[in-house]
Design an enzyme around this catalytic site. Structure first.
Site, PDB file in Angstrom:
ATOM      1  N   LYS A  75       0.881  -1.041   0.010  1.00  0.00           N
ATOM      2  CA  LYS A  75      -0.062  -0.115   0.029  1.00  0.00           C
ATOM      3  C   LYS A  75       0.806   1.288  -0.014  1.00  0.00           C
ATOM      4  O   LYS A  75       1.919   1.402   0.571  1.00  0.00           O
ATOM      5  CB  LYS A  75      -0.832  -0.063   1.369  1.00  0.00           C
TER       6      LYS A  75
HETATM    7  C1  E4P Z   1      -8.364   2.003   3.961  1.00  0.00           C
HETATM    8  O1  E4P Z   1      -7.434   1.222   3.422  1.00  0.00           O
HETATM    9  C2  E4P Z   1      -8.010   2.697   4.942  1.00  0.00           C
HETATM   10  O2  E4P Z   1      -7.249   1.799   5.766  1.00  0.00           O
HETATM   11  C3  E4P Z   1      -9.302   3.013   5.938  1.00  0.00           C
HETATM   12  O3  E4P Z   1     -10.530   2.670   5.063  1.00  0.00           O
HETATM   13  C4  E4P Z   1      -9.255   4.434   6.405  1.00  0.00           C
HETATM   14  O4  E4P Z   1     -10.619   4.600   6.982  1.00  0.00           O
HETATM   15  P1  E4P Z   1     -10.725   5.815   8.050  1.00  0.00           P
HETATM   16  O5  E4P Z   1     -10.938   6.899   7.270  1.00  0.00           O
HETATM   17  O6  E4P Z   1     -12.058   5.410   8.783  1.00  0.00           O
HETATM   18  O7  E4P Z   1      -9.685   5.888   9.104  1.00  0.00           O
END
Ligand code: E4P
Length: 217
Positions: A83
């Site tokens: 990622k």
């Molecule tokens: C996605 O890959 C992220 O880890 C996640 O969905 C972020 O979510 P949040 O905005 O609730 O922290």
């Protein structure tokens, strides 16, 4: 539609995985912090548990360091999706690693233009953040719809991974629009089963059943 679970909590992943509800997992540095676990150890455990892609995020900000981190994370297991953030360094890392055959999830996407760049850099997944756009009074779902249209216009194969999902309605709306994947916290996925009429109907059936005096087992 594929379901990814947005957590680094092993027990929560295992519970949903046993129900066949886990097509993959996403983590991020905040979720690793919340788990209290070592990133390499917990990511390995998740990869052993789940067959689908498991996103593990780099934390360097320069491309060379990101690429090195991505290669190290990729060695954890064949189902790692590295990622990277949607910066030019992240896009360079995406291009390099995807050319090497590595799955890459480009995260922190907040615009259609960013999503186009990620697709051109060979991203396996693009992660538009719905909830964080809603938080600043923008409509996160409009972004999902826009990216869907643009990707379809040009046949981009990058999968739209609707992220930052906070509510069950985000899941429904993502499905309507045609997001390829949603990633949601375990609590949101579990709430998808809830309906007051289901509870009410079951109460009535059980009450009538008790009056029959019968047993099935
Ligand atoms: C996605 O890959 C992220 O880890 C996640 O969905 C972020 O979510 P949040 O905005 O609730 O922290």
């Amino acid at each position: 539609m594929k379901f990814f679970v947005d957590t680094a909590e092993i027990d929560a992943i295992a519970e949903l995985n046993d129900l066949g509800m886990v097509d993959g997992v996403t983590t991020n540095p905040s979720l690793i912090l919340k788990s209290g676990r070592d990133i390499l150890e917990v990511t390995k455990e998740i990869c052993d548990l789940v067959d689908g892609p498991v996103s593990a995020e780099v934390v360097a900000t320069e491309a060379d360091d990101m690429i090195a981190e991505g290669r190290k994370l990729a060695k954890i297991a064949p189902n790692i999706a590295v990622k990277v953030p949607l910066t030019w360094a992240g896009l360079k890392t995406c291009k390099t690693l995807s050319d090497e055959g590595q799955m890459v999830n480009v995260t922190l996407c907040f615009s259609t233009n960013q999503a186009i760049l990620a697709a051109k850099a060979g991203a396996t997944f693009i992660s538009p953040f719905i909830g964080r756009l809603d938080d600043i009074n923008m409509d996160g779902m409009d972004l999902i719809a826009d990216i869907r249209q643009v990707y379809d216009n040009y046949g981009f194969e990058t999968e739209i991974l609707a992220a930052s999902i906070r509510t069950v309605n985000h899941v429904t709306d993502s499905a309507r629009i045609g997001a390829d994947v949603i990633t949601a916290p375990p609590g949101v996925i579990k709430k998808l089963a809830d309906h007051p009429l289901t509870d009410k109907g079951l109460d009535a059936f059980l009450s009538d059943w008790a009056k029959t005096g019968q047993k099935i087992l």
